[in-house]
Write a protein that holds these residues in place. Structure first.
Motif: not given
Length: 199
Positions: A21-23, A36-42, A75-80, A115-119
């Motif tokens: 559950a924690y990433f 910084n640490g371990l995060i769980s959002d669901r 940020k949890v795992g690769d998800n911001l 999902s995508t960051r930019g202009e």
């Protein structure tokens, strides 16, 4: 004996899910601190419940829960995810004509998955119907110069081409590609815009 084996396997699976559950990740608080640490959002699959508070474990294993109002992003795992104030503005009779205004004085504060960051950025707004285990999302575009985001898709119907063509009036080549059905998803549109449409 067979029932005992099945029960043991189910218990082991539940324990596996609860351990996952924690990433690794981080939380940026409204005070500007990065934790910084371990995060769980669901809850992990197969349960699929989005938590109201973000759960955090520091490097010593100390646990804390953060409310939406206490977080700028995490940020949890690769998800911001970013915490933003949004207000729904319906610009017509069709529910798909809606825009969401970014305004910290009105609306409600929500987490948006980046999902995508930019202009041109792509956000996913996750939601869950009451009583359902399934987590769904709606996809939105936001130009850096705008204070609002627009819906990019219509669920099962795919991209909102009739709305997206005028939205991208600053990039004729992208408009042509959207009309020619060259894109199926929002992210490749953002990649094209950020690479080819910025002066």
């Amino acid at each position: 004996m067979k029932n005992l084996f099945i029960l043991l396997m189910l218990t082991a699976c539940i324990n596996c899910y609860s351990q996952q559950a924690y990433f690794p990740g981080y939380i940026v608080t409204v005070e500007g601190d990065t934790l910084n640490g371990l995060i769980s959002d669901r809850k992990p699959p197969p349960f699929g419940e989005i938590y109201n508070k973000i759960r955090f474990k520091d490097q010593r294993g100390k646990k804390k829960r953060f409310k939406l109002s206490e977080i700028v992003s995490y940020k949890v795992g690769d998800n911001l995810f970013e915490s933003v104030w949004v207000k729904r503005i319906n610009s017509g009779l069709n529910i798909f004509d809606e825009r969401y205004l970014f305004d910290d004085r009105t609306g409600e504060k929500v987490f948006l998955k980046v999902s995508t960051r930019g202009e041109l950025s792509v956000y996913r707004w996750e939601f869950q119907e009451q009583g359902e285990d399934f987590i769904d999302y709606a996809t939105y575009f936001k130009k850096m110069s705008d204070d609002f985001m627009i819906r990019a898709t219509q669920g099962l119907f795919g991209l909102k081409k009739k709305k997206l063509v005028p939205y991208f009036n600053d990039c004729a080549s992208l408009q042509s590609r959207i009309q020619a059905d060259e894109f199926k998803y929002a992210e490749p549109i953002a990649d094209y815009y950020n690479a080819e449409c910025i002066n």
